[in-house]
Write a protein that holds these residues in place. Sequence first.
Motif, mmCIF file in Angstrom:
data_model
loop_
_atom_site.group_PDB
_atom_site.id
_atom_site.type_symbol
_atom_site.label_atom_id
_atom_site.label_comp_id
_atom_site.label_asym_id
_atom_site.label_seq_id
_atom_site.Cartn_x
_atom_site.Cartn_y
_atom_site.Cartn_z
ATOM 1 N N ALA A 179 -0.290 16.302 -3.419
ATOM 2 C CA ALA A 179 -0.115 16.321 -1.964
ATOM 3 C C ALA A 179 1.336 16.615 -1.649
ATOM 4 O O ALA A 179 2.241 16.331 -2.450
ATOM 5 N N ILE A 180 1.562 17.190 -0.474
ATOM 6 C CA ILE A 180 2.910 17.355 0.074
ATOM 7 C C ILE A 180 3.157 16.183 1.013
ATOM 8 O O ILE A 180 2.373 15.947 1.941
ATOM 9 N N LEU A 181 4.209 15.437 0.774
ATOM 10 C CA LEU A 181 4.493 14.254 1.580
ATOM 11 C C LEU A 181 5.234 14.674 2.846
ATOM 12 O O LEU A 181 6.469 14.695 2.885
ATOM 13 N N ASP A 182 4.469 15.001 3.851
ATOM 14 C CA ASP A 182 5.016 15.419 5.138
ATOM 15 C C ASP A 182 4.174 14.776 6.223
ATOM 16 O O ASP A 182 3.069 15.238 6.526
ATOM 17 N N ASN A 208 0.846 -1.187 0.000
ATOM 18 C CA ASN A 208 0.000 0.000 0.000
ATOM 19 C C ASN A 208 0.881 1.236 0.000
ATOM 20 O O ASN A 208 1.831 1.330 0.781
ATOM 21 N N ARG A 209 0.556 2.177 -0.862
ATOM 22 C CA ARG A 209 1.249 3.466 -0.899
ATOM 23 C C ARG A 209 0.361 4.507 -0.236
ATOM 24 O O ARG A 209 -0.794 4.684 -0.614
ATOM 25 N N PHE A 210 0.931 5.211 0.748
ATOM 26 C CA PHE A 210 0.162 6.197 1.505
ATOM 27 C C PHE A 210 0.758 7.578 1.278
ATOM 28 O O PHE A 210 1.957 7.783 1.479
ATOM 29 N N ASP A 211 -0.079 8.526 0.858
ATOM 30 C CA ASP A 211 0.390 9.887 0.571
ATOM 31 C C ASP A 211 0.034 10.879 1.671
ATOM 32 O O ASP A 211 0.143 12.085 1.485
ATOM 33 N N GLY A 212 -0.376 10.357 2.820
ATOM 34 C CA GLY A 212 -0.783 11.213 3.922
ATOM 35 C C GLY A 212 -2.279 11.417 3.985
ATOM 36 O O GLY A 212 -2.796 11.923 4.989
ATOM 37 N N HIS A 213 -2.986 11.011 2.927
ATOM 38 C CA HIS A 213 -4.434 11.207 2.864
ATOM 39 C C HIS A 213 -5.152 9.948 2.393
ATOM 40 O O HIS A 213 -6.204 9.612 2.921
ATOM 41 N N HIS A 214 -4.582 9.291 1.393
ATOM 42 C CA HIS A 214 -5.240 8.132 0.794
ATOM 43 C C HIS A 214 -4.247 6.990 0.610
ATOM 44 O O HIS A 214 -3.046 7.203 0.416
ATOM 45 N N PHE A 215 -4.809 5.770 0.660
ATOM 46 C CA PHE A 215 -4.034 4.570 0.373
ATOM 47 C C PHE A 215 -4.272 4.149 -1.078
ATOM 48 O O PHE A 215 -5.393 4.229 -1.580
ATOM 49 N N ARG A 216 -3.206 3.708 -1.715
ATOM 50 C CA ARG A 216 -3.301 3.107 -3.054
ATOM 51 C C ARG A 216 -2.707 1.706 -2.950
ATOM 52 O O ARG A 216 -1.545 1.541 -2.570
ATOM 53 N N SER A 217 -3.526 0.712 -3.233
ATOM 54 C CA SER A 217 -3.112 -0.678 -3.060
ATOM 55 C C SER A 217 -2.611 -1.264 -4.369
ATOM 56 O O SER A 217 -3.149 -0.977 -5.450
ATOM 57 N N PHE A 218 -1.583 -2.110 -4.255
ATOM 58 C CA PHE A 218 -1.043 -2.834 -5.395
ATOM 59 C C PHE A 218 -0.949 -4.313 -4.994
ATOM 60 O O PHE A 218 -0.189 -4.677 -4.100
ATOM 61 N N ASN A 219 -1.738 -5.131 -5.657
ATOM 62 C CA ASN A 219 -1.741 -6.562 -5.379
ATOM 63 C C ASN A 219 -2.302 -7.286 -6.598
ATOM 64 O O ASN A 219 -2.629 -6.667 -7.616
ATOM 65 N N SER A 220 -2.395 -8.567 -6.481
ATOM 66 C CA SER A 220 -2.954 -9.344 -7.588
ATOM 67 C C SER A 220 -4.440 -9.570 -7.348
ATOM 68 O O SER A 220 -4.899 -9.617 -6.204
ATOM 69 N N PHE A 221 -5.190 -9.707 -8.450
ATOM 70 C CA PHE A 221 -6.614 -9.984 -8.340
ATOM 71 C C PHE A 221 -7.018 -10.799 -9.559
ATOM 72 O O PHE A 221 -6.299 -10.838 -10.576
ATOM 73 N N PRO A 222 -8.146 -11.504 -9.504
ATOM 74 C CA PRO A 222 -8.532 -12.410 -10.587
ATOM 75 C C PRO A 222 -8.590 -11.716 -11.943
ATOM 76 O O PRO A 222 -9.190 -10.657 -12.089
ATOM 77 N N GLY A 223 -7.927 -12.320 -12.920
ATOM 78 C CA GLY A 223 -7.978 -11.827 -14.286
ATOM 79 C C GLY A 223 -6.960 -10.762 -14.626
ATOM 80 O O GLY A 223 -6.919 -10.297 -15.772
#
Length: 963
Positions: free
Chosen positions: A819-822, A63-78
């Motif tokens: 976003a500012i990453l702080d 998961n990548r977190f920018d201080g406000h939101h998470f962005r997930s990277f994983n595998s999923f069907p298809g």
Amino acid sequence: MNHLLKFFCLVTIWLFMGTQIKAQLNFRSEFYSTENGLSHDAVTTFMKDREGFIWIGTWNGINRFDGHHFRSFNSFPGDLSHLKNDRIDQIVEDHLDNLWIKAYDNQIYRFDKVKEQFHPFKTKLGNKLSFTRIKVGLDGAIWLITKNKGLIVIPDPRKPDKYFHYTSNADSKIKLPSDQLNFLLEEGKNKIWISTAKGIICLDKKRDEFNKIRLDSKIFNVENFFTYAESSTKIYFGSSSGNLISYDKGSQSVSKQKITNHKINNLLASKAGNGVYATTSGSELVNVKFTKEKFQLNRFIASEKLAWMYEDNRGLVWIEPEHTGVICFNPLAGQFKKFTSVSDDGYSYNGTYFRAFEDFKGRVWVSMKNAGLGYFEGNKPLFNAFSNSKNPSLDNLPNGITALFNEENGVIWFSTIDRGVNKLILQDGYFKQRFPNAQSLQKSDNEVRGLWVDKNQRLWLGQKSKNLYVLKNGVKIPIKFSNLEKNLGAVYCIMDDSKGNIWMGTKANGLFLAKPKNKEKTTYELVHFKKGNAGIFSLNSDEIYSLLEDKYGKIWVGTFDEGLNIATEQNGNYTFLNKNNGLKGYPSEGFDKIRSMAFDAKGNVWIGTTNGLVIKEVSSDKLSGRTYSSYSKIPGAKNSLGNNDIQFIFRDHRNIMWLCTSGGGLDKALFTNPLVKVDFRNYTTLDGLPNDYVLSCTEDHHGFIWAATQNGLSKFNPVKEEFTNFGLHNGLPKVTFSESASQRFSDHALVFGTNRGYIYFHPDSIKIQKSTAKMVFTNLQVNNTDQFPSDSGIINAGVNYLNTLKLKYNQNIISIDYAILDSKKGVKQLYAYRLRGFETNWTNNRERRRATYTNLPPGNYVFEVKSLNNDLYTKVPYKQFQIEISSPPWKTWWAYLIYLILLVGAIEMARRITLTMLKLRNKIAIDQKLAELKSNFFTNISHELRTPLTLILNPIDEIGRNE
């Protein structure tokens, strides 16, 4: 002498150290889970990349977190992901834009941050290896440690298929003593030490090639070296048989000593000049000090086996024990002290994470064995353990740590047995929050409404709960009112006059005059003034919001429903002049709700109401003055009041009048004669103010204006016209400031009333440490659809790595998130953006992190975004990228060429048609002329022939008739 002083300090701290003692820590905590976008609540690891993103490994991908939101990277069907196991164990970043990941299946994957894709690491022979750890070298090389299959090194991460595999096999280019590796150590960029179960080798790197350095096989290749430690001059290796090797980096000399009969579990090179420490499986802590001639060995026996160690900046050694808690060793006293903590649910967790580190304030933090997170204050001999139920002062944070990451800026990330992500933001503690009645559970008992610092530097606090407190140096002083029957009521304003009396205005109980009865001014006699209790010249309202004494001793009373009252004393009795009994020089309507009053340098009274400003002359000791002027907000006039509702009026040492308004910001009055004309310079969020609703302000001894707003405190420099804002990220408690409640002590400390006690601080104690942070792009929408990297999509790289965004003519609705990453300063960031080529002025977007443009015409643009928090950063965070919107097919150059050709063809065709028409017209005209000529000719000929023929025919006809 210095040594004795250090010894004394350490021993003093040691004697007073205790377990789980309650202490004050200034921090705030945040919690994230799957409800906030995390892909899984079971967290395994944390990592911060070069841009400032926080990467979190979970049981379901990264998961990548920018201080406000998470962005997930994983595998999923298809999908097309090559990630075969989503449970992540380790994440490291190389020197490029890749993350190297070890998954639960013990396989290595490379995550390309630009393309946002996973790529598995594959060996050439196709044999599947199990990996245990990943290490990124100082030169950028990737080192992969396998499980009993040797070592793999990738010199260039851009070419992962070109690697070297070192094993113990005879045909290996560099032969290892064993395929079982213990650790990898870099000495600079070109020297690598590799420890195996059967000895150590050393490699020298030249370009991308590695060569083996010859070592003394009798020392390095005879046993299992399990651990190491490194100082600035030496490297130490510890073996399972109790031998310690010391390698000198400069002379490259080697010595070997037997220091224990047990396995060496861990080594630590002392930063305090105490040589090297070794923990053993025999419950020993061995300290070895080297001199030119010999080495000195000291052995300390603990009650259990010892493992990992950490030395703090005081020289104390924090040690991982075999069972629970943490052990602290004092080298000068030669003693151990153990600290333990019970897990929140009473269970023991062998898998919890042990670690120790120091934060930016020098506090030692320890995640204890089996459960327990706590800290040690360097200047306070206390060890404080967090608990989910035992210690409410520590915010009910869980204490069974499973993953931990410390940012150097004072932010601690951790996950616990309760799962989820905890974020702990450590703060400086400049702002002290104090509660008049800390024991009360009623919020109104600590809501400060009236606030005043008297001439004796005592702080008077009027509570909304109808209590009154008086404090001296933060300590309550018992004040007695000899003739008080019940209570004063809710005191909203307080003032001491020139005679030493205290005046108190209440919300609904009129006005009180407190006359001191003793020298200490702790006993007072009250005089109560209420509406109508003294005839026509009595007070005309019980809603008292503001008090003021003029130079003649008259008391000006501002009510919140009946306007102005002026109290005059005569023979010990007070009469009140107001609109009901002949008060002159005040508006008859519209200005009855008075919030605040203040004098200007000329003695005029400035009266702030809910409907604007009234300025009234004082005149004399007996007369109130008949001249006044009123000012209100004028629509469209920038030099008028920012808002008619004036919360507070303040005069600074430069005799400048400042007005705090409800939604109109902070107003500076500009005038020569305020009874004739006053202009206003409005300072709002566009100028850097955190919020336009300003409740009060005061001035520090440097001439800075401190304004209390609905979004924290703001320090304003009137000379440079710059704001420095303070909020939660600066340690300001989460409070709502009270209106007209700000004062300054004689020692220059400032105090503000709030809904939760009062805030006390000294401006000189606040040290603004500017930091660095990067601006990033976090998401892109085109035509209201999120865009992700794809070979067939709009973008082929993540939006943060785009240099140019190329779009079609019908892809002209764009939204860009940034976003500012702080991690420390949090969400309270101010942004401005613009689209160069489309607009020239910057748009102040305040705290919003999205810019949207609709129906953009084709063209070339540059999107720019920057921070407006100039006071927070050494270099203002800024980022840009280009946007190219192509023209529609009917507006391209070749379309215009076709249009030109068609136009030329049309002109030519028209020319030809015109010429043809002209020719036809000419031909018709000629034919018509010829026909006319022929007709005329035949007519003339006919006429010419008819006359003689007629002359011939007539006689012939006559002859015929006669014959």
